[in-house]
Design a protein around this motif. Sequence first.
Motif, PDB file in Angstrom:
ATOM      1  N   ARG A   1       0.831  -1.213   0.000  1.00 16.74           N
ATOM      2  CA  ARG A   1       0.000   0.000   0.000  1.00 16.74           C
ATOM      3  C   ARG A   1       0.859   1.253   0.000  1.00 16.74           C
ATOM      4  NH1 ARG A   1      -5.245  -1.458  -1.226  1.00 16.74           N
ATOM      5  NH2 ARG A   1      -6.201   0.230  -0.054  1.00 16.74           N
ATOM      6  N   THR A   2       1.975   1.219   0.706  1.00 17.25           N
ATOM      7  CA  THR A   2       2.870   2.378   0.752  1.00 17.25           C
ATOM      8  C   THR A   2       3.399   2.710  -0.631  1.00 17.25           C
ATOM      9  OG1 THR A   2       3.521   1.918   3.032  1.00 17.25           O
ATOM     10  CG2 THR A   2       5.017   3.269   1.728  1.00 17.25           C
ATOM     11  N   VAL A   3       3.751   1.669  -1.388  1.00 14.63           N
ATOM     12  CA  VAL A   3       4.248   1.897  -2.748  1.00 14.63           C
ATOM     13  C   VAL A   3       3.130   2.390  -3.658  1.00 14.63           C
ATOM     14  CG1 VAL A   3       5.200   0.784  -4.800  1.00 14.63           C
ATOM     15  CG2 VAL A   3       6.087   0.191  -2.531  1.00 14.63           C
ATOM     16  N   VAL A   4       2.001   1.709  -3.605  1.00 17.37           N
ATOM     17  CA  VAL A   4       0.931   1.949  -4.576  1.00 17.37           C
ATOM     18  C   VAL A   4       0.252   3.299  -4.366  1.00 17.37           C
ATOM     19  CG1 VAL A   4      -1.319   1.104  -5.369  1.00 17.37           C
ATOM     20  CG2 VAL A   4       0.547  -0.501  -4.976  1.00 17.37           C
ATOM     21  N   ARG A   5       0.249   3.810  -3.151  1.00 17.82           N
ATOM     22  CA  ARG A   5      -0.467   5.073  -2.917  1.00 17.82           C
ATOM     23  C   ARG A   5       0.146   6.252  -3.683  1.00 17.82           C
ATOM     24  NH1 ARG A   5       1.772   5.201   2.729  1.00 17.82           N
ATOM     25  NH2 ARG A   5      -0.182   4.162   3.289  1.00 17.82           N
ATOM     26  N   ASN A   6       1.372   6.095  -4.148  1.00 17.52           N
ATOM     27  CA  ASN A   6       2.012   7.159  -4.930  1.00 17.52           C
ATOM     28  C   ASN A   6       1.754   7.029  -6.431  1.00 17.52           C
ATOM     29  OD1 ASN A   6       3.304   8.407  -2.672  1.00 17.52           O
ATOM     30  ND2 ASN A   6       4.771   6.714  -2.647  1.00 17.52           N
ATOM     31  N   LEU A   7       1.029   6.000  -6.827  1.00 18.36           N
ATOM     32  CA  LEU A   7       0.743   5.763  -8.240  1.00 18.36           C
ATOM     33  C   LEU A   7      -0.487   6.559  -8.655  1.00 18.36           C
ATOM     34  CD1 LEU A   7       1.673   3.891 -10.642  1.00 18.36           C
ATOM     35  CD2 LEU A   7      -0.136   2.319  -9.896  1.00 18.36           C
TER      36      LEU A   7
END
Length: 396
Positions: free
Chosen positions: A110-116
């Motif tokens: 989720r930490t990675v994907v929230r910046n997409l």
Amino acid sequence: MIQRNNSDCYSRPLLPVDRQMFGPDATAKALEMLRLHPSYRATPLRELHGLAASVGIQSVHIKDESGRFGLGSFKSLGGAYAVVCLALEEASRVLGRVVNASELLDPDVRTVVRNLNVGCATDGNHGRSVAAGANLAGCRANIFVHEGVSPERIAAIARFGANVVEVAGNYDDAVAEAERVCHANGWIIVSDTSWPGYERIPRLVMQGYTVMVSEILAELERPPTHVFLQAGVGGFAAAMAASLTLDIGPARPKFIIVEPDRAACLFASNKVDAPVKIAPVEPTVMAMLECYEPSMLAWGILSRLADVYMTVCDADAIAAMQQLAAAENGTSRVIAGESGGAGLAGLLAAAADPHGRELIGLDSHSRVLLFNTEGATDPTIYKNLTGIDPGVLVPA
């Protein structure tokens, strides 16, 4: 209006990439991922006995997508699937390992994907699907809508937390603005149409649609002989034609492409055996099909697989909506939006025309497959067109 496929590519084999993206293995992959969705269930395949008898054919089945994931459209299979695939790819890249769909709620993922950030243009249904996929994956969606998109459809997109950008003009204007803004901001465009140099993501969108084929063939005792496929840019029609062909093989059905007569870009392209952009005219009530230039990817497939192209008028589409609402004295009732019943409109128009019946090969042995691609995604428009309140209709 009705015409045979004029393409030099007709009946040539599909490309290897089409086999890779739309064959049985790809369908199984998409089905496996979508089954992880908590509300996944196969949508109904309804048989319309009375309709088949009335047009003198063996059977009519309609795949009813009006309840898919609670979003009211087959497009909930495509945009959402593509967004989740892209989110998993980004998480895999950043974390340095393969991330599976079952890990979407993992804090590191989720930490990675929230910046997409993803973005797209829409007439309503595709944007709603992309917004839902972004909401599920935990990334951000930016949805560009043109001035013909109703407030109800805009609100349905916004409910998923998407940033909705309103654009003056028609669908093509929204596409151009989405492309400009997404490129400027480094956002990923998740379009259901393709252009030169942009095909991979539309293929993912179309791959999500093939789940319908898996569900249909699991229920039918015998495959269809004819499939009527409504088309805007052609992505849905191409995905269904490719997937059914690759699943069924040489005995594959005939594919009849149905478009609004006011937005028939594939019909026009077939006339000259090349994709063409047509000039906008008066808007059609079949809003989800109001497109003026085919997807390059879809055209490449349909030029090989479509047997016949035809157009229907707005009155035909409205009559099909009304007939589906009252089908079989309510025992197989189908709530179809303005574009949802276009395939049925095509069947009825062809069946009523001796030349059309002969060209398509409709007879007492024909087994027809139709798709209700959307329900009453705008209840106010549905009631205004049909005189029926969709809230009082309960599909059997």
